[in-house]
Design a protein around this motif. Structure first.
Motif, short mmCIF file in Angstrom:
data_model
loop_
_atom_site.label_atom_id
_atom_site.label_comp_id
_atom_site.label_asym_id
_atom_site.label_seq_id
_atom_site.Cartn_x
_atom_site.Cartn_y
_atom_site.Cartn_z
N MET A 120 -0.02 17.50 -15.99
CA MET A 120 0.69 17.23 -16.96
C MET A 120 1.96 18.12 -17.12
N SER A 121 3.39 17.32 -17.66
CA SER A 121 4.41 17.59 -17.37
C SER A 121 4.92 16.95 -18.72
N TRP B 166 1.22 12.17 -14.80
CA TRP B 166 1.96 12.40 -16.47
C TRP B 166 2.78 13.47 -16.63
N ILE B 167 3.70 12.37 -16.98
CA ILE B 167 5.07 13.20 -18.06
C ILE B 167 5.06 12.19 -19.15
N ALA B 168 4.90 13.51 -19.81
CA ALA B 168 5.85 13.13 -20.83
C ALA B 168 6.73 13.44 -21.71
N ARG B 169 8.29 12.77 -22.54
CA ARG B 169 9.03 12.51 -23.00
C ARG B 169 8.95 13.37 -24.29
N ASN C 82 -6.05 2.60 -15.17
CA ASN C 82 -5.17 1.63 -14.92
C ASN C 82 -4.21 2.14 -15.89
N THR C 83 -3.37 2.58 -17.35
CA THR C 83 -2.67 3.09 -17.69
C THR C 83 -1.10 3.53 -17.23
N GLY C 84 -0.97 3.20 -17.90
CA GLY C 84 0.94 2.92 -17.61
C GLY C 84 1.91 4.08 -18.61
N VAL C 85 1.89 3.53 -19.78
CA VAL C 85 2.08 4.10 -20.87
C VAL C 85 1.03 4.31 -21.04
N ALA D 259 6.54 9.01 -25.65
CA ALA D 259 5.88 8.36 -24.83
C ALA D 259 5.55 8.87 -23.39
N MET D 260 4.31 8.93 -22.69
CA MET D 260 3.63 9.75 -22.43
C MET D 260 3.39 8.73 -20.41
N ILE D 261 3.81 8.81 -19.22
CA ILE D 261 4.69 8.08 -18.37
C ILE D 261 3.96 8.02 -17.17
N ARG D 262 2.99 7.49 -16.63
CA ARG D 262 2.04 7.99 -15.31
C ARG D 262 3.41 7.59 -14.51
N ARG D 263 3.18 8.84 -13.98
CA ARG D 263 4.50 8.85 -12.78
C ARG D 263 4.75 8.07 -11.68
N ASP D 264 3.59 7.19 -11.55
CA ASP D 264 3.43 6.07 -10.78
C ASP D 264 4.41 4.37 -10.35
N TRP D 265 4.16 4.22 -12.15
CA TRP D 265 4.98 3.24 -12.94
C TRP D 265 6.15 3.75 -13.36
#
Length: 326
Positions: A1-2, A80-83, A105-108, A154-160
């Motif tokens: 988690m970043s 997962w990368i959070a801003r 399957n969540t992206g954000v 936002a927390m965004i999944r890297r692949d999305w």
């Protein structure tokens, strides 16, 4: 988690923002700090904050939030990368609650916001509105009204993120642009209906002083992404509202080669006029241009509700052949 936290000249707030991340209940994280050319000694303020989970970098790309974020995302190791922004405060359970809400399957994953140090009623109304978007469907349907996700929540999944090319340098708001591209690609958003962030307002924030976040740029962005909706160019559009917002949107849509079939209006003095080559008709003629996509562009209080009622009465469905844009 970043967690990626870009900053520039944030000496007064950076330490508190960093500490709010390091104090998370979910401790298995890394914090990527990216200095975007600070000249106020921001980084020096962190001299007394020691934590092996922190790492510092200088922006390796074009100056600005897009370049600094790109640097941070490239250095981050998490799936997962959070801003996070340098003037905001993450609530203690933010990261854990967002991870718990994420499905396979969540992206954000977004979250609710508490506004602090508000500088005006407009920002208050925006925060109240965005906090009502507690389902994916609400976010998707509301994408053209305002930015449906507050970026530092936002927390965004890297692949999305990588699939759509990350943040873009664009003539409009980079965060809203990203959400529109993700929604366009079918990315699932999950909003956590709790306050996860204290969001600081200030007179010098980009949304107040940078034209990329202003009304003209927002209208161009709406037109650009509306024009990319499947079937919209074939069907054309009719705009409910022949005031300044509707007129500007019509011009921007025509620039995107979208045919504006007409306008609906309630003000008698506008009915029968011709705007940008399109006739203004009475709202009572709601079945006219029925095969076209209806766009609600009435900026007056209660206007969105009235236009939605008009759309539903003519058999339209929100998010398909009816979209609110204000």
């Amino acid at each position: 988690m970043s967690v990626v936290l870009p900053f520039r000249d944030a000496a007064d707030t950076l330490v508190a923002a960093v500490q709010s991340v390091l104090a998370q209940d979910h401790t298995d994280l890394e914090l990527i700090l990216v200095d975007d050319g600070s000249v106020d000694g921001s980084a020096d303020r962190l001299a007394g904050v020691e934590d092996p989970r922190m790492s510092f970098y200088r922006n390796e790309h074009q100056a600005g939030v897009v370049g600094a974020s790109a640097t941070g995302f490239a250095k981050a190791k998490g799936r997962w990368i959070a801003r996070m922004d340098a003037d905001d405060l993450a609530m203690p359970g933010r990261i854990g609650k967002q991870l718990a809400a994420a499905a396979s399957n969540t992206g954000v994953v977004s979250g609710g916001v508490e506004l602090i140090s508000s500088c005006g009623d407009g920002m208050k109304r925006y925060v109240e509105w965005v906090n009502t978007l507690t389902t994916f469907e609400a976010i998707s349907r509301s994408r053209f009204i305002e930015c449906p996700v507050i970026n530092p929540t936002a927390m965004i999944r890297r692949d999305w993120f990588e699939r759509v090319g990350g943040y873009h340098e664009s003539p409009w708001a980079e965060d809203h642009d990203l959400w529109l591209r993700l929604l366009e690609q079918g990315c699932p958003f999950v909003p956590v209906p709790e306050t996860l962030l204290q969001w600081r307002d200030s007179p010098d924030r980009l949304t107040r002083c940078d034209p990329r976040y202003g009304d003209r740029a927002r209208s161009r962005m709406r037109a650009h992404y509306l024009a990319r909706l499947p079937g919209l160019k074939t069907a054309g559009v009719v705009i409910a509202g022949a005031g300044p917002i509707g007129k500007r949107l019509a011009r921007d849509l025509q620039h995107e080669e979208v045919e504006v079939k007409g306008f609906f209006e309630v003000h008698q003095r506008r009915i029968g006029q011709n705007i940008h080559g399109a006739e203004v008709a009475s709202a009572e003629e709601s079945n006219r241009w029925r095969s076209s996509v209806l766009l609600g562009a009435v900026g007056l209080e209660g206007g969105r509700r009235q236009v939605k009622a008009l759309a539903l009465s003519s058999g339209r469905q929100e998010g398909e052949d009816y979209w609110a844009v204000c």
